[in-house]
Write a protein that holds these residues in place. Structure first.
Motif, PDB file in Angstrom:
ATOM      1  N   ALA A 169      -5.340   3.673  -4.804  1.00 59.16           N
ATOM      2  CA  ALA A 169      -5.602   3.125  -6.133  1.00 59.16           C
ATOM      3  C   ALA A 169      -5.784   1.618  -6.097  1.00 59.16           C
ATOM      4  N   ALA A 194      -8.628  -0.551  -8.100  1.00 54.99           N
ATOM      5  CA  ALA A 194      -8.246  -1.609  -9.037  1.00 54.99           C
ATOM      6  C   ALA A 194      -8.885  -2.930  -8.655  1.00 54.99           C
ATOM      7  N   ASP A 197      -7.422  -0.471 -18.045  1.00 61.36           N
ATOM      8  CA  ASP A 197      -6.171  -0.959 -17.477  1.00 61.36           C
ATOM      9  C   ASP A 197      -5.122  -1.258 -18.535  1.00 61.36           C
ATOM     10  N   LEU A 235      -3.750   2.074 -19.761  1.00 62.46           N
ATOM     11  CA  LEU A 235      -3.015   2.711 -18.673  1.00 62.46           C
ATOM     12  C   LEU A 235      -1.669   2.018 -18.457  1.00 62.46           C
ATOM     13  N   LEU A 248      -2.819   0.851 -12.224  1.00 62.59           N
ATOM     14  CA  LEU A 248      -3.500   1.970 -11.572  1.00 62.59           C
ATOM     15  C   LEU A 248      -2.705   2.481 -10.373  1.00 62.59           C
ATOM     16  N   LYS A 249      -2.139   1.565  -9.581  1.00 59.60           N
ATOM     17  CA  LYS A 249      -1.355   2.015  -8.426  1.00 59.60           C
ATOM     18  C   LYS A 249      -0.044   2.652  -8.863  1.00 59.60           C
ATOM     19  N   TRP A 285       0.289   4.350 -11.772  1.00 54.12           N
ATOM     20  CA  TRP A 285      -0.160   5.657 -12.274  1.00 54.12           C
ATOM     21  C   TRP A 285      -0.387   6.628 -11.113  1.00 54.12           C
TER      22      TRP A 285
END
Length: 474
Positions: free
Chosen positions: A89, A93, A107, A110, A349-350, A352
């Motif tokens: 991820a 990103a 983002d 999220l 993102l990482k 998630w």
């Protein structure tokens, strides 16, 4: 772009091969002096280099010299192995490269979701806006203590944002000798001063003594100072001790103090049913700082600040210049209104990917695996007459020392001070040292779900071998 596509495929192979080879290699080894100097003295390039050349440099000069934290026998400090989903991820990103301050893009939404997920994982109450991702718990602590300072000043009829601390009685916070150094740094940075942090006596197991805390609060009030903050721990760095939150929450409610919990390392321990009872009352704190880049394995950097009342953050940080007005923000404003960063990286993102890949059940199983192994290691240490367990194993940290027969206390301290580096240099396991009650200690922190009981055997064998080597040298 064709060059990038080719290089990206090569990079994926390079990283995959690196990760696959970590367990079979040494945990850590000192860098070759020439290799170290080559990195230090690297000249500024005048002309550019092709992507495949850059990958070759990474493969030859960078990947062979890791910190070691990806290895299942790395037990040093509080550093986890990177979660594979988070590694993937991170690339996506970086490709998007937004500023996660605000606006209507993936983002931002999220991040609101994963902050809620983190709160749900540890059982902390969450209202929309009640938290944000940070670089780590050090920054999250600054965010949370800023809100605590603002609330205390407002209750005293003072606007700290407009007037600073001038005119206020000294604001006093209460910590223990095991409180992480980031709390002192935050107090100094926020103008409170480290002299206004009272070190409250802790009990035999390293937890805040509520009676001693009550006496300290009364003494400061009588002296005209303004107590405003208590910092508890959901897992100290030295021993993993977890404070008793219920009596502290009762006391803070009675005294109208802000209860902040440092959960950087240990808050996720609540997911292990075997030790979850130790976290009773965590949900009553005013704020909680924790690190997804520790026990969850989210690639560095990623901390999280959670605050019970979102308005406390917004009142502390919100400043919206005309060029950042957003009429479509849904009433929550931008993340830049809840902390000190304006341009913010795409951390969510990482987070998630890491959580979604394992799920709550998988993460809980990973945590329980580490705490079970820590208890097993503690039992092995306690059963060895040449070793001494120095603290109860509350979470996944085991603090112990070597105690060969016939050595004085000074000699034991000298031996155990040298022991962690001696183990590290052997390359088969990695531990770090600390000081507990004036005694030099070895501490092993277990965060890697790939660690096995066989790795614990190797660790203790390496400790014994290193002790033999040090004894011979003496």
């Amino acid at each position: 772009m064709s060059d990038f596509r080719t290089a990206a495929h090569a990079a994926a192979e390079l990283v995959s091969d690196y990760l696959a080879g970590v367990p079979a290699g040494p945990v850590w080894r000192p860098m070759d002096p020439a290799a170290r100097q080559a990195l230090l003295d690297a000249p500024l390039p005048h002309t550019g280099r092709e992507l495949d050349e850059l990958l070759a440099v990474i493969a030859e000069q960078v990947l062979p010299a890791p910190m070691g934290n990806g290895h299942p026998r790395f037990f040093g400090w509080v550093n986890s192995a990177p979660a594979p989903a988070g590694v993937l991820a991170t690339l996506a990103a970086a490709a998007m490269n937004p500023s996660s301050a605000g606006g209507d893009h993936a983002d931002v939404h999220l991040e609101r979701a994963v902050v809620r997920w983190i709160a749900e994982l540890v059982g902390f109450p969450h209202r929309p806006g009640g938290g944000l991702l940070t670089s780590g718990t050090s920054m999250a602590t600054i965010v949370c203590l800023s809100a605590a300072r603002g609330r205390a000043a407002a209750r005293a009829g003072h606007d700290v944002r407009a007037d600073g601390l001038a005119g206020l009685p000294p604001l006093v916070g209460f910590v223990t000798g095991e409180t992480h150094s980031c709390v002192r740094k935050a107090a100094e940075l926020l103008g409170l001063g480290s002299r206004q942090l009272r070190v409250v006596p802790a009990g035999a197991e390293g937890r805040i003594d509520p009676d001693a805390l009550r006496a300290e609060i009364a003494a400061d009030r009588a002296a005209g100072r303004l107590p405003f903050l208590v910092v508890a721990s959901a897992g100290t760095v030295n021993t993993g001790a977890v404070d008793a939150f219920e009596p502290l929450a009762d006391l803070c409610a009675e005294e109208e103090l802000w209860l902040h919990v440092d959960g950087a390392y240990g808050a996720f321990g609540v997911l292990d049913p075997a030790i979850a009872h130790r976290y009773a009352g965590l949900d009553r704190a005013d704020s909680l700082a924790l690190d997804p880049h520790k026990w969850l394995g989210v690639p560095v950097d990623c901390g999280c600040a959670l605050v019970r009342d979102p308005e406390q953050l917004r009142e502390t940080f919100s400043l919206v210049p005309s060029y950042l007005r957003d009429e479509e923000d849904g009433g929550l404003g931008w993340f830049s209104e809840y902390g000190i960063e304006q341009t913010r990286p795409f951390r969510s993102l990482k987070v998630w990917a890491t959580i979604a890949h394992r799920g709550r059940d998988g993460i809980a199983a990973d945590v329980a695996h580490c705490t079970r192994l820590a208890r097993r290691l503690g039992e092995s240490v306690a059963a060895d007459p040449a070793l001494e367990l120095l603290a109860p194993v509350d979470t996944s940290i085991v603090a112990f020392r070597s105690r060969p027969a016939g050595l004085s206390e000074a000699e034991l301290n000298a031996l155990n001070r040298a022991l962690p580096l001696a183990v590290q240099r052997r390359g088969r396991a990695f531990v770090t040292g600390t000081l507990l009650g004036g005694r030099e200690a070895v501490r092993a922190c277990l965060l890697n779900s790939a660690t096995s009981e066989a790795d614990l055997t190797v660790l203790l064998d390496e400790v014994r071998c290193a002790v033999d080597e040090l004894t011979i040298r003496q």
